[in-house]
Each structure stands twice: as structure tokens, then as C-alpha cells.
Motif scaffolding. Structure first.
Motif, mmCIF file in Angstrom:
data_model
loop_
_atom_site.group_PDB
_atom_site.id
_atom_site.type_symbol
_atom_site.label_atom_id
_atom_site.label_comp_id
_atom_site.label_asym_id
_atom_site.label_seq_id
_atom_site.Cartn_x
_atom_site.Cartn_y
_atom_site.Cartn_z
ATOM 1 N N ASP A 1 10.601 -13.884 1.635
ATOM 2 C CA ASP A 1 9.779 -13.506 0.485
ATOM 3 C C ASP A 1 8.352 -13.195 0.913
ATOM 4 O OD1 ASP A 1 11.932 -13.977 -1.301
ATOM 5 O OD2 ASP A 1 11.504 -16.120 -1.213
ATOM 6 N N LEU A 2 7.866 -13.931 1.911
ATOM 7 C CA LEU A 2 6.519 -13.674 2.418
ATOM 8 C C LEU A 2 6.418 -12.274 3.016
ATOM 9 C CD1 LEU A 2 3.662 -14.695 3.194
ATOM 10 C CD2 LEU A 2 4.671 -15.591 5.291
ATOM 11 N N ASP A 3 7.428 -11.882 3.794
ATOM 12 C CA ASP A 3 7.423 -10.541 4.381
ATOM 13 C C ASP A 3 7.461 -9.469 3.290
ATOM 14 O OD1 ASP A 3 7.350 -11.582 6.928
ATOM 15 O OD2 ASP A 3 9.526 -11.580 7.162
ATOM 16 N N ASP A 4 8.257 -9.692 2.246
ATOM 17 C CA ASP A 4 8.315 -8.727 1.138
ATOM 18 C C ASP A 4 6.967 -8.624 0.441
ATOM 19 O OD1 ASP A 4 10.954 -8.320 1.742
ATOM 20 O OD2 ASP A 4 11.711 -9.691 0.204
ATOM 21 N N LEU A 5 6.312 -9.761 0.235
ATOM 22 C CA LEU A 5 5.006 -9.765 -0.414
ATOM 23 C C LEU A 5 3.986 -8.987 0.410
ATOM 24 C CD1 LEU A 5 2.903 -10.801 -2.468
ATOM 25 C CD2 LEU A 5 2.719 -12.873 -1.092
ATOM 26 N N LEU A 6 3.946 -9.240 1.701
ATOM 27 C CA LEU A 6 2.979 -8.547 2.550
ATOM 28 C C LEU A 6 3.272 -7.052 2.613
ATOM 29 C CD1 LEU A 6 2.669 -11.126 5.472
ATOM 30 C CD2 LEU A 6 1.125 -10.778 3.545
ATOM 31 N N ARG B 1 4.587 -5.247 0.179
ATOM 32 C CA ARG B 1 4.106 -4.669 -1.081
ATOM 33 C C ARG B 1 2.592 -4.532 -1.074
ATOM 34 N NH1 ARG B 1 7.640 -8.444 -3.439
ATOM 35 N NH2 ARG B 1 5.863 -9.626 -4.262
ATOM 36 N N LEU B 2 1.898 -5.519 -0.543
ATOM 37 C CA LEU B 2 0.439 -5.440 -0.490
ATOM 38 C C LEU B 2 -0.013 -4.321 0.445
ATOM 39 C CD1 LEU B 2 -0.525 -9.226 -0.432
ATOM 40 C CD2 LEU B 2 -0.688 -7.633 -2.340
ATOM 41 N N ASP B 3 0.711 -4.121 1.541
ATOM 42 C CA ASP B 3 0.366 -3.021 2.445
ATOM 43 C C ASP B 3 0.524 -1.676 1.744
ATOM 44 O OD1 ASP B 3 -0.267 -4.752 4.480
ATOM 45 O OD2 ASP B 3 1.697 -4.637 5.441
ATOM 46 N N ARG B 4 1.618 -1.529 0.990
ATOM 47 C CA ARG B 4 1.813 -0.274 0.259
ATOM 48 C C ARG B 4 0.729 -0.086 -0.797
ATOM 49 N NH1 ARG B 4 7.315 -1.967 0.445
ATOM 50 N NH2 ARG B 4 7.144 -2.720 -1.718
ATOM 51 N N HIS B 5 0.379 -1.183 -1.462
ATOM 52 C CA HIS B 5 -0.674 -1.105 -2.478
ATOM 53 C C HIS B 5 -2.006 -0.704 -1.843
ATOM 54 C CE1 HIS B 5 -3.024 -2.209 -6.044
ATOM 55 N NE2 HIS B 5 -3.852 -2.810 -5.225
ATOM 56 N N THR B 6 -2.312 -1.271 -0.700
ATOM 57 C CA THR B 6 -3.563 -0.930 -0.021
ATOM 58 C C THR B 6 -3.583 0.525 0.406
ATOM 59 O OG1 THR B 6 -3.717 -3.205 0.780
ATOM 60 C CG2 THR B 6 -5.074 -1.561 1.882
ATOM 61 N N ALA B 7 -2.443 0.994 0.934
ATOM 62 C CA ALA B 7 -2.369 2.387 1.364
ATOM 63 C C ALA B 7 -2.535 3.343 0.190
ATOM 64 C CB ALA B 7 -1.039 2.633 2.070
ATOM 65 N N ASP B 8 -1.886 3.033 -0.934
ATOM 66 C CA ASP B 8 -2.019 3.888 -2.121
ATOM 67 C C ASP B 8 -3.449 3.892 -2.628
ATOM 68 O OD1 ASP B 8 0.664 4.382 -1.907
ATOM 69 O OD2 ASP B 8 1.258 2.930 -3.436
ATOM 70 N N HIS B 9 -4.093 2.714 -2.621
ATOM 71 C CA HIS B 9 -5.467 2.620 -3.110
ATOM 72 C C HIS B 9 -6.408 3.421 -2.216
ATOM 73 C CE1 HIS B 9 -8.948 0.927 -5.127
ATOM 74 N NE2 HIS B 9 -9.456 0.603 -3.946
ATOM 75 N N GLN B 10 -6.218 3.331 -0.908
ATOM 76 C CA GLN B 10 -7.065 4.091 -0.001
ATOM 77 C C GLN B 10 -6.837 5.578 -0.173
ATOM 78 O OE1 GLN B 10 -6.036 2.489 3.824
ATOM 79 N NE2 GLN B 10 -7.392 0.699 3.617
ATOM 80 N N GLN B 11 -5.588 5.988 -0.411
ATOM 81 C CA GLN B 11 -5.318 7.409 -0.624
ATOM 82 C C GLN B 11 -5.976 7.907 -1.897
ATOM 83 O OE1 GLN B 11 -1.170 8.296 -0.754
ATOM 84 N NE2 GLN B 11 -1.462 10.513 -0.888
ATOM 85 N N GLN B 12 -5.912 7.112 -2.972
ATOM 86 C CA GLN B 12 -6.553 7.494 -4.228
ATOM 87 C C GLN B 12 -8.060 7.577 -4.073
ATOM 88 O OE1 GLN B 12 -5.255 4.728 -7.184
ATOM 89 N NE2 GLN B 12 -3.124 5.443 -7.178
ATOM 90 N N SER B 13 -8.638 6.649 -3.295
ATOM 91 C CA SER B 13 -10.069 6.679 -3.068
ATOM 92 C C SER B 13 -10.478 7.923 -2.296
ATOM 93 C CB SER B 13 -10.512 5.415 -2.325
ATOM 94 O OG SER B 13 -10.193 4.250 -3.062
#
Length: 388
Positions: A363-368, A370-382
Motif C-alpha cells: 500500500d505504501l508503494d501504491d501511495l507513493l 499516486r503522489l508521484d503522478r500527482h506531482t508530475a501532473d501538477h508540474q505539467q499544469q504549472s
């Protein structure tokens, strides 16, 4: 002109059973009840005029439902689809309002912190999405996709560079594993922390017990009787709690808790006792770990990642204490609080079972991830925003 013969009706046993339930059921709608009576009378060979007299319906109504049943069976007794009033809004307009609700107000230049139904309706009109739209219409649109833009949840982004390694050590200990090896029978895992500032609020009027259709009543005004800290150590696998109260938190109160646990069996003679703690000032960093080991050689301090106290199981116990002991707060003085907490510890230890901890390293690996994907999407939007 010759009068048209009434449609003959013959019923199967199943149809007769269903019609009787419709005709005499206590929860059957009135319209369905009358239609069932028409068909049952018609099945007995009665004329439309006689059925109209006995049911109080118009003969044309009787003829309609008799013919529909003869042609379509039980499904003919249901209302047929009606066109109704044409829709006032298009699907595109509803989708545009939903898309607006999924944006932060600040992104649209609106001086609001959160959207509400009236504010969304006003913004939709100002943007020309619709010439007029009510807040109730917006509510129906958002309810279709369970959108609630006025709600929010706070969260903390991972800032610890060693988050996975630290979290994995804690999760392995919960699974009775350390550095890839199972723990022995004489090795224990302790989760410890402090619950700060438990206040003694003496209510100016006595608390009223609950009664019929009445909740317990606690007076709003109170006198302050001071505050104390509650330190607790929770044996993860034995489901046993050791607690103490102190005037304040700090290194010395925490070491008093450690001494209270480590001075009794089976921890005093254990091979190793792992102490899982967060990064509070009382037990932060390598100095705290060295201090613990120098005092108790068989004790090993394990820190959770920064801003990850949710990995510490003693926090679950503190939530139980908050719900069952501290709230509502009505204590005469600090001694009253200490006595209540100690009595609750005895009560809890008598029946406690280990928490069913289900968060694993997978579950920890899945959480990390998801956070990596979220960070990548946020940086792309920025990047897109800056380019625009």
C-alpha cells in the motif's frame, strides 16, 4: 350504431395473485389499486358500465385499462412515458457548470474560498453559460456526480527524503519483521507519544444526563482548572497500554514513561524493545535514540517519517481516549482527569485486542506512486500556465 363488445379478460394464477396484491395492498398507490380492481372485475365477465358504477370511475377509464391489459398484460397497467415539458437547459450547460465547480474560485478570478450553489449559479449567469439558472438546478446537476465543492480536506505533502525507508521500517515492525528477519518471541514493539494540553474545564452548571428524545446536555460556560499532558506507550502486538500524566511534555517526562515500561517484565529482560515515536521535540533525532539506548541497552528507537504520525498506532488509542474519556470535557480539576485516565487504562487493557492494521508496504508503494503522478501532473499544469 352498434356498441363495441368489451375486451374479454382471462387471468393466469400468477396474474390473479399479483392483481390481488395490487388491489388490496396497504402500500399500493391509489391509481394502481383502481386499475387492478378494473381488471379483476373484468375477469369475472362484468361489463364496463357495471365496473364503472362499482368503482366510481368513468366508463372510458375502465375501457382504457381493460383494453391495455388485454393487449399488454401486467405491463399495460403502468403509466406510459410522457414527453413532459421540454428541458430548459442543455447537457452542455450542465457540463460547463460542473466543470466550473471543479475549479478553484481563485483560478477564475472570483474572490471566494469555496463555491456554493448560489455562487455557482451567479457565476454561470455572469459567464453567459445560461441566461438564468437557480441554485436548486445547480444542486441537481452537482448531485449527479456527487460534486461538493464547498467541502475540503487538509493534507500534508511528503517532504521527508527518506520517507519510504522510514515508513517501511515501521510497517515491518507491525508485521513482526526487522531488517528482513522475523522478530523473536522476546522482542516487543512499543508505540509511544504524548497527548498535550488536556484541560480541566469545570462546567458552571452540572451536566444533564440524556433522556427520551434528548441528548446529553453540557453547559457552555466553564471555569479553567489547568491542563496536563498524557503520555502513553502502546504494545502493538500485546494490545497493552501504559500511561502517565505530566504537567508538561519534554525529554524528562518522556524518559519517565520509558522507565515506567522498561522497569517491568517482560520488557526489562527482553532481547529488544522497539520504540516507535514521531519527530516531536521530546524524542527527536539521533540524540534521543542514543539517550534511550544508553539508559536501556535493549531499547531501540525507531522514528516515523516527518509529518507521518498517522503511522504511529498509539494515535489510534489517543483517538479512543478523546472520544470516550476527554470529550465532553467536564472535570473539576487535574486530579480528576488523571484518575479518569488511569481508570480507563485498566478498563481498556482488560478487553483490548490488537488493532487490525492493514496498511502494508505494498500500500505504501501504491501511495507513493499516486503522489508521484500527482506531482508530475501538477508540474505539467504549472508549466502550461507559465507558458500561457
Amino acid at each position: 350504431m352498434p356498441v363495441a363488445a368489451a375486451c374479454p379478460i382471462s387471468l393466469t394464477a400468477s396474474q390473479r395473485h399479483r392483481l390481488k396484491k395490487m388491489a388490496y395492498g396497504h402500500k399500493t398507490p391509489h391509481q394502481s389499486r383502481m386499475r387492478a380492481h378494473v381488471v379483476l372485475h373484468a375477469a369475472r365477465g362484468r361489463s364496463n358500465a357495471r365496473i364503472a358504477r362499482e368503482t366510481g370511475l368513468h366508463v372510458d377509464t375502465v375501457r382504457t385499462w381493460r383494453c391495455r391489459f388485454a393487449e399488454e398484460g401486467m405491463s399495460g397497467l403502468a403509466d406510459r412515458p410522457r414527453p413532459g415539458r421540454p428541458p430548459a437547459f442543455t447537457a452542455l450547460q450542465a457540463a460547463q457548470v460542473k466543470a466550473l465547480a471543479c475549479q478553484l474560485p481563485a483560478e477564475t478570478g472570483t474572490p471566494l474560498a469555496r463555491w456554493s450553489y448560489p455562487e455557482l449559479a451567479r457565476e454561470a449567469i455572469q459567464r453567459g453559460i445560461a441566461p438564468a439558472v437557480s441554485a436548486s438546478t445547480v444542486r441537481r446537476w452537482l448531485d449527479q456526480d456527487a460534486l461538493k465543492p464547498w467541502q475540503y480536506r487538509s493534507w500534508i505533502f511528503i517532504t521527508d527524503p527518506d520517507f519510504r525507508a522510514k515508513a517501511e521500517r515501521v510497517l515491518d515492525l507491525y508485521a513482526r519483521t526487522w531488517q528482513g528477519r522475523p522478530l523473536d518471541a522476546d522482542e516487543y514493539v512499543i508505540s509511544a507519544d504524548e497527548k498535550t494540553s488536556i484541560q480541566a474545564r469545570c462546567r458552571c452548571h452540572p451536566t444533564l444526563a440524556p433522556g427520551q428524545a434528548r441528548a446529553m446536555r453540557v453547559n457552555h460556560t466553564y471555569g479553567r482548572g489547568g491542563a496536563l499532558a498524557y503520555l502513553a506507550a502502546y504494545d502493538v502486538h500485546q494490545a497493552r497500554v501504559f500511561g502517565r500524566t505530566e504537567p508538561r511534555t519534554g525529554i524528562e517526562p518522556f524518559m519517565n514513561l520509558v522507565a515506567q515500561v522498561m522497569s517491568q517484565e517482560p520488557y526489562a529482560s527482553a532481547k529488544r524493545v522497539f520504540w516507535i515515536v514521531d519527530n516531536g521535540s521530546s524524542h527527536r533525532g539521533q540524540k534521543a535514540a542514543d539517550r534511550l539506548t544508553s539508559t536501556f541497552p535493549n531499547a531501540v528507537m525507531v522514528h516515523t517519517p516527518v509529518h507521518a504520525s498517522w503511522l504511529n498506532q498509539v494515535e489510534i488509542y489517543f483517538s479512543v481516549v478523546q472520544r470516550k474519556v476527554v470529550s465532553p470535557n467536564d472535570f473539576t480539576d487535574l486530579t480528576h482527569i488523571g484518575d479518569r485516565l488511569r481508570a480507563f487504562e485498566d478498563r481498556y487493557n482488560a478487553t483490548a485486542q490488537p488493532f487490525q492494521w492493514k496498511f502494508t508496504t505494498s500500500d505504501l508503494d501504491d501511495l507513493l506512486a499516486r503522489l508521484d503522478r500527482h506531482t508530475a501532473d501538477h508540474q505539467q499544469q504549472s508549466s502550461v500556465t507559465l507558458a500561457a
